[in-house]
Design an enzyme around this catalytic site. Sequence first.
Site, short mmCIF file in Angstrom:
data_model
loop_
_atom_site.label_atom_id
_atom_site.label_comp_id
_atom_site.label_asym_id
_atom_site.label_seq_id
_atom_site.Cartn_x
_atom_site.Cartn_y
_atom_site.Cartn_z
N CYS A 1 39.44 45.25 44.92
CA CYS A 1 40.55 46.10 44.65
C CYS A 1 41.31 45.83 43.63
O CYS A 1 41.30 44.63 43.03
CB CYS A 1 41.55 46.02 45.98
SG CYS A 1 40.91 46.56 47.51
N GLY B 1 38.04 49.28 41.44
CA GLY B 1 38.10 50.10 42.67
C GLY B 1 37.98 51.42 42.28
O GLY B 1 38.76 51.92 41.57
N ASN C 1 44.88 42.86 47.23
CA ASN C 1 43.35 42.39 47.13
C ASN C 1 43.02 41.18 47.45
O ASN C 1 43.80 40.13 47.38
CB ASN C 1 43.36 42.40 45.47
CG ASN C 1 42.08 42.11 44.76
OD1 ASN C 1 41.96 41.43 43.72
ND2 ASN C 1 40.92 42.27 45.51
N GLY C 2 41.86 41.26 48.09
CA GLY C 2 41.14 39.91 48.82
C GLY C 2 40.57 40.32 50.12
O GLY C 2 40.67 41.65 50.67
N TYR D 1 31.51 38.73 36.27
CA TYR D 1 31.38 40.14 36.43
C TYR D 1 32.44 40.90 36.60
O TYR D 1 32.63 41.95 35.89
CB TYR D 1 30.21 40.25 37.38
CG TYR D 1 30.11 41.71 37.89
CD1 TYR D 1 29.21 42.70 36.90
CD2 TYR D 1 30.87 42.45 38.81
CE1 TYR D 1 28.86 43.92 37.20
CE2 TYR D 1 30.74 43.73 39.16
CZ TYR D 1 29.94 44.60 38.42
OH TYR D 1 29.74 45.93 38.62
P1 AMP Z 1 21.07 44.13 41.59
O1 AMP Z 1 20.36 42.89 41.09
O2 AMP Z 1 19.95 45.05 41.63
O3 AMP Z 1 21.71 44.09 42.91
O4 AMP Z 1 22.11 44.53 40.47
C1 AMP Z 1 22.98 43.50 39.63
C2 AMP Z 1 23.92 43.94 38.73
O5 AMP Z 1 24.81 44.80 39.55
C3 AMP Z 1 24.34 43.00 38.00
O6 AMP Z 1 23.69 43.05 36.72
C4 AMP Z 1 25.98 43.37 37.89
O7 AMP Z 1 26.01 44.00 36.41
C5 AMP Z 1 26.13 44.34 38.76
N1 AMP Z 1 26.99 43.57 40.07
C6 AMP Z 1 26.98 42.50 40.22
N2 AMP Z 1 27.91 42.15 41.22
C7 AMP Z 1 28.28 43.46 41.83
C8 AMP Z 1 29.13 43.76 42.77
N3 AMP Z 1 29.74 42.89 43.49
N4 AMP Z 1 29.52 45.07 42.71
C9 AMP Z 1 28.79 45.99 42.03
N5 AMP Z 1 28.20 45.71 41.11
C10 AMP Z 1 27.83 44.39 41.02
#
Ligand code: AMP
Length: 483
Positions: free
Chosen positions: A5, A37, A111-112, A252
């Site tokens: 969030c 979010g 957030n958390g 990320y």
């Molecule tokens: P995958 O390995 O197919 O699950 O996708 C990994 C990719 O999703 C990474 O390159 C990130 O850019 C993105 N990603 C990593 N963590 C998250 C997250 N918590 N929520 C949404 N996307 C994520």
Amino acid sequence: MKEECGVAGLILPEDRSLSNTVAFKLYYALYALQHRGQESTGIMVYDGTAPHSIKGMGLVPDVYSKESLGRLIGNVGVGHVRYSTSGGSKIENCQPFILNFKGGTVAISHNGNLVNAKALKDELECEGRIFISDSDTEVIGHLLVKELIRHKPVESIRNVMRKLVGSYSLVIHINGILYAVRDPFGFKPLCFGEVDGGYGVFSESVAIDTLNGTLIRDVHPGEVIVFTGDGFESHQIGCEPHPAHCVFEFIYFARPDSVIDGKLVYKVRENIGRELAREHPVDADIVSPVPDSGITSAIGYARESGTKYLECLMKNRYIGRTFILPGQELRETAVRLKMNAIHDNIKGKRVVLVDDSIVRGTTSRRIIDMVRRSGASEVHARVGSPAIIAPCYLGIDMATRQELIASYKTIKEVESLINADSLGYLSIDGLMRALECDKNDMCIGCLTGEYPVEIPGENCRRKQMRLDDFNNMEDSRIASSNS
Ligand code: AMP
């Protein structure tokens, strides 16, 4: 329930006449925090006697209109953007959470993720309290209202903090005053700044930049800050000997132009790329990011290795969430709609492909296949985080342990599964060098399976401050802008 969030709060000087400025500014701030979010959003503005709010499912520009925001009059307000996965996609869970009680009005943006939410909720339900959502923010709300009946706000917040285990960066409104609260580990980010002659509290500093404000600092772990329109007052309630800032915010989640806990995220990601180049060098023709999340690390990798930076992939900037299309062919069209390869940049080249992380491994496989189809002679995957082997219980939607590819496969197996010629993950030490900090000051539970707080069935990495220690800590007023 897992949540990611963004929170926002704004208070303007009391002598300013009541207007819709706070509502419009919160709208812009939430727009700047949209990456945190995309499922629902809400804004509450308090006009001195009553709360006025708008909440809805969807993106910030879809939920609010000029007309609806124009009706939110008041000098103080809080806002929220929310993303959740497991079953929580409903309007009842949309924040800020607003409670009208005997003593006035409370609104909370959180957030958390609380680790002990269920136990606390059970206790409250046994006392006869009724819950309308399955969000742990409502638990915080009920606990707070219970305290506010008998105590002053800061004391009430402190009493609530004693009961909470987990991560919480909170922006709270109580009867015209704004409060910023960060858990004793400082898991999730929270900062504040001067905005338009008053004060704004946000998950990330980009919101302050957007409002043309000035960042003052991060909210410290275990700190409660009270904001009136004319000044602020800090109360250091209690904090752990070491913070446990979420490492994934830097890898990320946060925007690269944000400054979190004194560190520019862009700089950290560039350092990550440089460390990756040192740890996993490879003879190649070009370094290319997986857009957008891999861009800054790829720049770092190219600079450190002296390899040419050239983009291989373009992301469609206008893509929202695509619904699942029937049939393999349409699904593949949807993938190409999101990301397209630049054939001429790829053909015949040895490519280093830099991404921020591998979670399930499905994205990497698809992208590497796409780059190969465009004629790459070699594809070397470089990942700007160590292998993610364990779930997050503290606010990042990370997938279950069974879904995390690195939790049950070796690096060699992942390499072959994603169809890469070689695969290199950044080491934990390399990541700490990129962050210029000690691993004892970060939460790296997703990388080690050891968490800073006790989580049933998981390993706790260090002794958490006992609740009694926390209770006995002096509430020290450490700073005040107007005293
Ligand atoms: P995958 O390995 O197919 O699950 O996708 C990994 C990719 O999703 C990474 O390159 C990130 O850019 C993105 N990603 C990593 N963590 C998250 C997250 N918590 N929520 C949404 N996307 C994520």
